[in-house]
Design an enzyme around this catalytic site. Structure first.
Site, PDB file in Angstrom:
ATOM      1  N   ARG A 268       0.823  -1.206   0.000  1.00 32.30           N
ATOM      2  CA  ARG A 268       0.000   0.000   0.000  1.00 32.30           C
ATOM      3  C   ARG A 268       0.867   1.271   0.000  1.00 32.30           C
ATOM      4  O   ARG A 268       1.785   1.406   0.835  1.00 32.30           O
ATOM      5  CB  ARG A 268      -0.897  -0.009   1.247  1.00 32.30           C
ATOM      6  CG  ARG A 268      -1.761   1.203   1.432  1.00 32.30           C
ATOM      7  CD  ARG A 268      -2.899   1.234   0.446  1.00 32.30           C
ATOM      8  NE  ARG A 268      -3.716   2.421   0.648  1.00 32.30           N
ATOM      9  CZ  ARG A 268      -4.800   2.711  -0.061  1.00 32.30           C
ATOM     10  NH1 ARG A 268      -5.187   1.888  -1.023  1.00 32.30           N
ATOM     11  NH2 ARG A 268      -5.483   3.804   0.174  1.00 32.30           N
ATOM     12  N   GLN A 336      -6.206  -1.520  11.714  1.00 31.25           N
ATOM     13  CA  GLN A 336      -5.878  -0.099  11.549  1.00 31.25           C
ATOM     14  C   GLN A 336      -4.873   0.102  10.401  1.00 31.25           C
ATOM     15  O   GLN A 336      -5.023   1.018   9.591  1.00 31.25           O
ATOM     16  CB  GLN A 336      -5.304   0.442  12.875  1.00 31.25           C
ATOM     17  CG  GLN A 336      -5.173   1.945  12.941  1.00 31.25           C
ATOM     18  CD  GLN A 336      -6.526   2.652  12.994  1.00 31.25           C
ATOM     19  OE1 GLN A 336      -7.550   2.030  13.244  1.00 31.25           O
ATOM     20  NE2 GLN A 336      -6.528   3.938  12.708  1.00 31.25           N
ATOM     21  N   GLU A 363     -11.346 -21.033  28.723  1.00 30.29           N
ATOM     22  CA  GLU A 363     -10.340 -21.805  29.475  1.00 30.29           C
ATOM     23  C   GLU A 363      -9.648 -20.957  30.552  1.00 30.29           C
ATOM     24  O   GLU A 363      -8.456 -21.096  30.813  1.00 30.29           O
ATOM     25  CB  GLU A 363      -9.361 -22.487  28.520  1.00 30.29           C
ATOM     26  CG  GLU A 363     -10.122 -23.465  27.623  1.00 30.29           C
ATOM     27  CD  GLU A 363      -9.302 -24.503  26.949  1.00 30.29           C
ATOM     28  OE1 GLU A 363      -8.290 -24.915  27.528  1.00 30.29           O
ATOM     29  OE2 GLU A 363      -9.689 -24.916  25.845  1.00 30.29           O
ATOM     30  N   THR A 365     -10.480 -16.843  32.153  1.00 35.87           N
ATOM     31  CA  THR A 365     -10.334 -15.456  31.689  1.00 35.87           C
ATOM     32  C   THR A 365      -8.943 -14.920  32.072  1.00 35.87           C
ATOM     33  O   THR A 365      -8.240 -15.506  32.904  1.00 35.87           O
ATOM     34  CB  THR A 365     -11.384 -14.560  32.372  1.00 35.87           C
ATOM     35  OG1 THR A 365     -11.153 -14.633  33.792  1.00 35.87           O
ATOM     36  CG2 THR A 365     -12.804 -15.017  32.075  1.00 35.87           C
ATOM     37  N   SER A 366      -8.626 -13.751  31.513  1.00 35.24           N
ATOM     38  CA  SER A 366      -7.340 -13.121  31.877  1.00 35.24           C
ATOM     39  C   SER A 366      -7.293 -12.851  33.381  1.00 35.24           C
ATOM     40  O   SER A 366      -6.226 -12.941  34.010  1.00 35.24           O
ATOM     41  CB  SER A 366      -7.156 -11.808  31.113  1.00 35.24           C
ATOM     42  OG  SER A 366      -7.059 -12.066  29.735  1.00 35.24           O
TER      43      SER A 366
HETATM   44  N1  CAA Z   1      -3.712 -28.391  39.653  1.00 31.96           N
HETATM   45  C1  CAA Z   1      -4.140 -29.249  40.607  1.00 31.96           C
HETATM   46  N2  CAA Z   1      -4.971 -28.895  41.602  1.00 31.96           N
HETATM   47  C2  CAA Z   1      -5.393 -27.615  41.632  1.00 31.96           C
HETATM   48  C3  CAA Z   1      -4.983 -26.669  40.682  1.00 31.96           C
HETATM   49  C4  CAA Z   1      -4.105 -27.097  39.655  1.00 31.96           C
HETATM   50  N3  CAA Z   1      -3.675 -26.254  38.723  1.00 31.96           N
HETATM   51  N4  CAA Z   1      -5.561 -25.484  40.965  1.00 31.96           N
HETATM   52  C5  CAA Z   1      -6.316 -25.678  42.075  1.00 31.96           C
HETATM   53  N5  CAA Z   1      -6.197 -26.966  42.465  1.00 31.96           N
HETATM   54  C6  CAA Z   1      -6.823 -27.601  43.626  1.00 31.96           C
HETATM   55  C7  CAA Z   1      -6.391 -26.957  44.929  1.00 31.96           C
HETATM   56  O1  CAA Z   1      -5.193 -27.550  45.420  1.00 31.96           O
HETATM   57  C8  CAA Z   1      -7.570 -27.246  45.832  1.00 31.96           C
HETATM   58  O2  CAA Z   1      -7.550 -28.575  46.295  1.00 31.96           O
HETATM   59  P1  CAA Z   1      -7.352 -28.932  47.868  1.00 31.96           P
HETATM   60  O3  CAA Z   1      -8.298 -28.065  48.643  1.00 31.96           O
HETATM   61  O4  CAA Z   1      -7.671 -30.379  47.925  1.00 31.96           O
HETATM   62  O5  CAA Z   1      -5.915 -28.617  48.153  1.00 31.96           O
HETATM   63  C9  CAA Z   1      -8.740 -27.176  44.862  1.00 31.96           C
HETATM   64  O6  CAA Z   1      -8.222 -27.382  43.559  1.00 31.96           O
HETATM   65  C10 CAA Z   1      -9.484 -25.875  44.932  1.00 31.96           C
HETATM   66  O7  CAA Z   1      -8.548 -24.857  44.661  1.00 31.96           O
HETATM   67  P2  CAA Z   1      -8.802 -23.354  45.105  1.00 31.96           P
HETATM   68  O8  CAA Z   1      -9.104 -23.288  46.558  1.00 31.96           O
HETATM   69  O9  CAA Z   1      -7.640 -22.556  44.590  1.00 31.96           O
HETATM   70  O10 CAA Z   1     -10.165 -23.040  44.300  1.00 31.96           O
HETATM   71  P3  CAA Z   1     -10.851 -21.689  43.923  1.00 31.96           P
HETATM   72  O11 CAA Z   1     -12.308 -21.853  44.100  1.00 31.96           O
HETATM   73  O12 CAA Z   1     -10.190 -20.529  44.599  1.00 31.96           O
HETATM   74  O13 CAA Z   1     -10.610 -21.613  42.319  1.00 31.96           O
HETATM   75  C11 CAA Z   1      -9.470 -21.159  40.298  1.00 31.96           C
HETATM   76  C12 CAA Z   1      -9.383 -21.670  41.724  1.00 31.96           C
HETATM   77  C13 CAA Z   1      -8.061 -21.140  39.756  1.00 31.96           C
HETATM   78  C14 CAA Z   1     -10.047 -19.743  40.237  1.00 31.96           C
HETATM   79  C15 CAA Z   1     -10.360 -22.120  39.466  1.00 31.96           C
HETATM   80  O14 CAA Z   1     -11.692 -22.132  39.913  1.00 31.96           O
HETATM   81  C16 CAA Z   1     -10.357 -21.822  37.986  1.00 31.96           C
HETATM   82  O15 CAA Z   1      -9.396 -22.170  37.281  1.00 31.96           O
HETATM   83  N6  CAA Z   1     -11.430 -21.204  37.454  1.00 31.96           N
HETATM   84  C17 CAA Z   1     -11.582 -20.976  36.019  1.00 31.96           C
HETATM   85  C18 CAA Z   1     -12.263 -22.129  35.363  1.00 31.96           C
HETATM   86  C19 CAA Z   1     -12.055 -22.131  33.880  1.00 31.96           C
HETATM   87  O16 CAA Z   1     -10.962 -21.986  33.382  1.00 31.96           O
HETATM   88  N7  CAA Z   1     -13.137 -22.381  33.142  1.00 31.96           N
HETATM   89  C20 CAA Z   1     -13.081 -22.512  31.737  1.00 31.96           C
HETATM   90  C21 CAA Z   1     -13.968 -23.631  31.329  1.00 31.96           C
HETATM   91  S1  CAA Z   1     -13.414 -24.679  30.040  1.00 31.96           S
HETATM   92  C22 CAA Z   1     -13.928 -23.916  28.638  1.00 31.96           C
HETATM   93  O17 CAA Z   1     -13.605 -22.792  28.457  1.00 31.96           O
HETATM   94  C23 CAA Z   1     -14.833 -24.683  27.735  1.00 31.96           C
HETATM   95  C24 CAA Z   1     -14.394 -24.966  26.362  1.00 31.96           C
HETATM   96  O18 CAA Z   1     -14.956 -25.870  25.778  1.00 31.96           O
HETATM   97  C25 CAA Z   1     -13.321 -24.201  25.681  1.00 31.96           C
END
Ligand code: CAA
Length: 389
Positions: A268, A336, A363, A365-366
């Site tokens: 361009r 842009q 999977e 959010t940010s």
């Molecule tokens: N690996 C292993 N265990 C884990 C872990 C990991 N990465 N992260 C957390 N855990 C465990 C913790 O150790 C805890 O276990 P214990 O109590 O037995 O020790 C348990 O999980 C709960 O952990 P938290 O207390 O930290 O839980 P929380 O309620 O605070 O949540 C979070 C943590 C990271 C916010 C989680 O809820 C999360 O990742 N949320 C986002 C969910 C997501 O990504 N959803 C997307 C859906 S898939 C999709 O998008 C569909 C599609 O088809 C594309």
């Protein structure tokens, strides 16, 4: 320190690039407009091994490493993010969990048909009222002795209508909270499984996203993955890997938009010279290149850490949050650079801009990625970020 890819990895990247440019690019605009599922393209990806990338050869996969997987995702995502999300949800969210934690019987029964693409896989975690707050599962898997009775609704399920196999996350013992959650392999053909309408989305429009409903679905106990109560951990571990796949998708969008902007900037002319000879455009290209390279390092490093057997949860979160934000910024700037042409479908950048947005949402959010990163650095008092430790 070695930043080079192996011969095999470069061959795989080139094969994915050829496929994306020659087989996906023609027709991608029409599929996106019509929201038509890429049936032929998915079949071709199955034949190329893209639907069983990391699965061991003994279960019908091609047994490649995680770095090769991100190279494939990056190349597909430069062109067609409906196809790449199908690949990502199938490989990272469904096949990985079965291969890593499934019984030998589950692997023999499901993996060969999934890895060939005969069956498509999906992962059912999100619900109408449980997205980021994933422990608040309302789908119930009632323990009935030799089977579970599953009732509930899952939302935003990639491959929702096309899947033959779902991994369903459901609550068995609400008193135990997340420790009472199970992960079950559920077949789409079973009685009581149904799907909602295909969602009409801003981006990744030809991919299949829908809700999936379970009404009194009998799931044999042998279809539970891992021990009783392991379901939430399995979901979190699955998402750690899934986030590398989506980070690679975002990297592909970023790189694809940058490449289109660079090519257009040579062609361009304005005020008597190529637009990239004007500093306003040249600096945009510089910032794009900088973000693409930074994202690439984070994404490849997270995949490399997975291949090394290192803990990659934080690296995956960093790669996803950075690459998805880079994809959004670069694709907006690529529009842009194209000016009015960027605003029409023919030049591809507007589609990449629409596709970029979802990489900041699905999977995790940010904001969720920042929770994962901040908790980890605070818990481990990380005053420096080690390389490869
Ligand atoms: N690996 C292993 N265990 C884990 C872990 C990991 N990465 N992260 C957390 N855990 C465990 C913790 O150790 C805890 O276990 P214990 O109590 O037995 O020790 C348990 O999980 C709960 O952990 P938290 O207390 O930290 O839980 P929380 O309620 O605070 O949540 C979070 C943590 C990271 C916010 C989680 O809820 C999360 O990742 N949320 C986002 C969910 C997501 O990504 N959803 C997307 C859906 S898939 C999709 O998008 C569909 C599609 O088809 C594309």
């Amino acid at each position: 320190m070695n930043f080079t890819l192996s011969e095999e990895q470069m061959m795989i990247r080139d094969a994915a690039r050829d496929f994306a440019q020659n087989e996906l690019k023609p027709g991608v605009i029409e599929r996106d407009s019509a929201q038509s599922y890429p049936t032929e393209q998915v079949k071709a990806m199955g034949e190329l091994g893209f639907l069983g990338v990391n699965v061991a050869e003994e279960y019908g996969g091609v047994g490649l490493d995680a770095v090769s997987y991100v190279l494939i995702m990056e190349e597909l995502s430069k062109v067609d993010n409906s196809c790449s999300v199908i690949v990502s949800a199938h490989n990272s969210l469904c096949l990985w969990g079965i291969e890593k934690y499934g019984t030998e019987e589950q692997k023999q029964k499901y993996l060969p048909r999934l890895a060939s693409g005969e069956l498509i896989g999906a992962f059912c975690l999100s619900e109408p009222e449980a997205g980021s707050d994933a422990t608040s599962q309302r789908t119930i898997a009632e323990d009935k002795g030799d089977h579970y009775l599953v009732n509930g609704t899952k939302n935003w399920i990639t491959n929702g209508k096309k899947a033959g196999v779902y991994i369903v996350i459901a609550q068995t013992d609400p008193e135990k909270k997340h420790r009472g959650i199970n992960a079950l392999i559920v077949e789409a053909a079973w009685e009581g499984v149904s799907t909602g309408v295909k969602e009409d989305k801003l981006g990744i429009r030809s991919s299949d996203t829908s809700s999936v409903m379970f009404q009194d679905v009998k799931v044999p106990k042998e279809n539970r993955i891992g021990a009783d109560g392991f379901g939430f951990k399995l979901a979190m571990k699955t998402l750690d890997g899934g986030r590398i796949g989506i980070a690679a998708q975002a990297l592909g969008i970023a790189a694809g938009a940058y490449e289109l902007a660079l090519a257009y900037s040579h062609e361009r002319k304005a005020f008597g010279k190529a637009i990239n000879q004007h500093q306003a455009i040249a600096f945009k290209l510089a910032d794009m290149a900088l973000k693409v390279e930074t994202a690439r390092m984070l994404v490849y490093r997270a995949a490399w850490m997975k291949d090394q057997g290192l803990d990659y949860a934080q690296a995956a979160a960093m790669a996803k949050v950075y690459a998805s934000e880079a994809a959004m910024w670069i694709s907006v700037e690529a529009v842009q650079v194209h000016g009015g042409y960027g605003f029409v479908q023919e030049y591809h950048v507007e589609r990449l801009m629409r596709d970029a947005k979802i990489t900041q949402i699905y999977e995790g959010t940010s904001e969720i990625q920042r929770i994962v990163i901040s908790r980890n650095i605070i818990k481990n008092d990380m005053t420096y970020l080690p390389w490869g430790e």
